[in-house]
Design a protein around this motif. Structure first.
Motif: not given
Length: 461
Positions: A195-214, A231-239
């Motif tokens: 409950f106290f830790v964030p989700e993986s930013p790479r998984w969030l990017a994969k499912v299109g939750k860009w704001d959540g990923s950042e 963040a830019a590298e994750i975004r570019e690779y995911t796209r």
């Protein structure tokens, strides 16, 4: 999210990988609590054996089924692990796994017959099989590149309370219920901690939750960290991967994924067929058949393995994966060869000190395996597959690992009856093949982002 970034811009920005933040440490701790669950689930059957046999009046064959059925559950969990981790997220998959673990432990604690005992063990096996994939993947996806190896290998470090659990609770906690309580504690720690830790930013990017990923990346790297480049590298690779359709099992066998698949599956096969579970599960029997005290031998194993595992974790991001793997496998080769030699000398009645030689071989093997071959294949598995195939690939690799574990643990007693010396010489030969495999095929991933590693694996073909 834009407000958060603009507010932070008024403060000095630090490199995103400068240090481990408190939240990154907490997230890793919560994730590796699942590995402690793994350790307790595997280690439970040994110290609890006498209590369960007495309480429920089981035959030895019924107890053997109870002990081994968790591997079947783990294989089922491994088959579904990638899909569940992609569907539910990394945190959601860990929550799901822990529900099965808690239900399984309660079934074992309340069981009045062999059926419910087996159902409970099968349930914990399923949870463990799912965790064995998602834990290293989650840690790899939240950790900066300069810390990723050590943090992912922490998954292996925490497995060694399992060894302590097996040895020291065999007398102190030999009642079934008290052992179950020990197993449920790490389940609850992970369930609450998630409950106290964030989700993986790479998984969030994969499912299109860009704001959540950042936002997740900013929390993990610290409010003053400069996350723009990562963040830019994750975004570019995911796209770039969005243009690819969702991958199934058969898609994994395309030529472009061949190198990743060979490395991932190959390391798991060679890890298991190098004899680790034969020694881990049957160390006491090995010591006794060699004429040495099982209590002294297993205690010595823990004393050697724990600090060596910590050392390997500390060295992974300094020496690199490949050098540590090669040193580790060379040591396992030597350990297996010495154990085989001790049994050969015992059979030929050529040396009275062969039991001591068996102890030396087991300690060399255990220490060497803990240095690298125990944890690094899981680290590499979490690094080499592109995110569009990571789910199905991770499932396959994890299933292969559990299947290899079952084959070795099931067949070892039969092999030992045939020839103890010959069995360990075969394990030594597999370790020798592993050295060649690492030199020829395994890439160095130290100090590279996941996106850089995966691009290089694709270009290899």
């Amino acid at each position: 999210m834009a407000d958060e970034v603009s507010n932070s811009s008024s403060r000095p920005l630090l490199p995103a990988s400068a240090s481990a933040t408190a939240l990154l440490l907490l997230s890793t701790f919560v994730a590796v609590s699942g590995s402690y669950v793994f350790g307790c689930a595997v280690g439970f059957s040994s110290p609890a054996q006498s209590g369960i046999l007495t309480d429920l009046g089981l035959t030895l064959s019924e107890y053997s089924l109870f002990g081994s059925i968790s591997t079947i559950g783990a294989m089922v969990g491994a088959v579904l692990s990638g899909k569940l981790a992609d569907l539910l997220g990394r945190k959601g998959a860990m929550w799901f796994a822990e529900l099965f673990n808690l239900v399984g432990w309660l079934a074992i604690a309340l069981s009045k017959n062999a059926l419910w005992l087996d159902i409970g063990r099968l349930s914990t096996g399923f949870g463990v099989g799912l965790l064995s994939y998602v834990v290293p993947v989650y840690i790899a996806e939240i950790t900066p590149k300069n810390l990723r190896g050590a943090f992912t290998a922490a998954n292996q470090v925490i497995l060694f309370p399992r060894a302590v659990f097996v040895i020291f609770t065999s007398e102190l906690l030999n009642k079934k219920g008290r052992n179950v309580i020990s197993g449920t504690i790490p389940c609850l720690i992970q369930l609450v901690g998630l409950f106290f830790v964030p989700e993986s930013p790479r998984w969030l990017a994969k499912v299109g939750k860009w704001d959540g990923s950042e936002a997740s990346l900013l929390r993990l790297r610290g409010r003053n960290a400069d996350i723009f480049e990562e963040a830019a590298e994750i975004r570019e690779y995911t796209r770039s991967l969005e243009q690819l359709k969702e991958s199934g099992l058969m898609d994994l066998f395309q030529r472009k994924y061949a190198h990743s698949l060979i490395v991932g599956v190959g390391l798991m096969v060679l890890q298991q067929f190098g004899g680790v579970n034969a020694i881990a599960y049957y160390a006491s029997a090995i010591f006794l058949s060699a004429g040495f005290s099982d209590r002294v031998g297993t205690t010595a194993m823990v004393i050697v393995q724990v600090p060596v595992t910590v050392l390997g974790t500390l060295l992974m991001d300094k020496s690199g994966r490949r050098p540590l793997l090669l040193v580790s496998v060379a040591g396992t080769f030597l350990g297996c060869f010495i154990i085989g030699l001790s049994f050969l000398l015992q059979d030929l009645k050529l040396w009275d000190s062969s039991p001591v030689l068996a102890l030396v071989g087991v300690l060399i093997f255990g220490g060497s395996f803990s240095l690298g071959m125990g944890g690094i294949p899981w680290v590499i598995m979490s690094e080499i597959f592109p995110i569009n195939v990571k789910g199905v690939a991770g499932s396959m690799v994890t299933v292969v690992n559990w299947l290899g574990s079952w084959i070795i643990t099931y067949s070892f007693n039969f092999l030992a009856q045939w020839s103890s010396a010959g069995t360990f010489f075969m394990f030594a030969a597999v370790c020798g093949v592993t050295i060649i495999f690492i030199v020829k095929l395994v890439p160095e991933t130290k100090g590279r982002t996941l996106e850089e590693i995966q691009e290089s694996m694709l270009s290899f073909n």
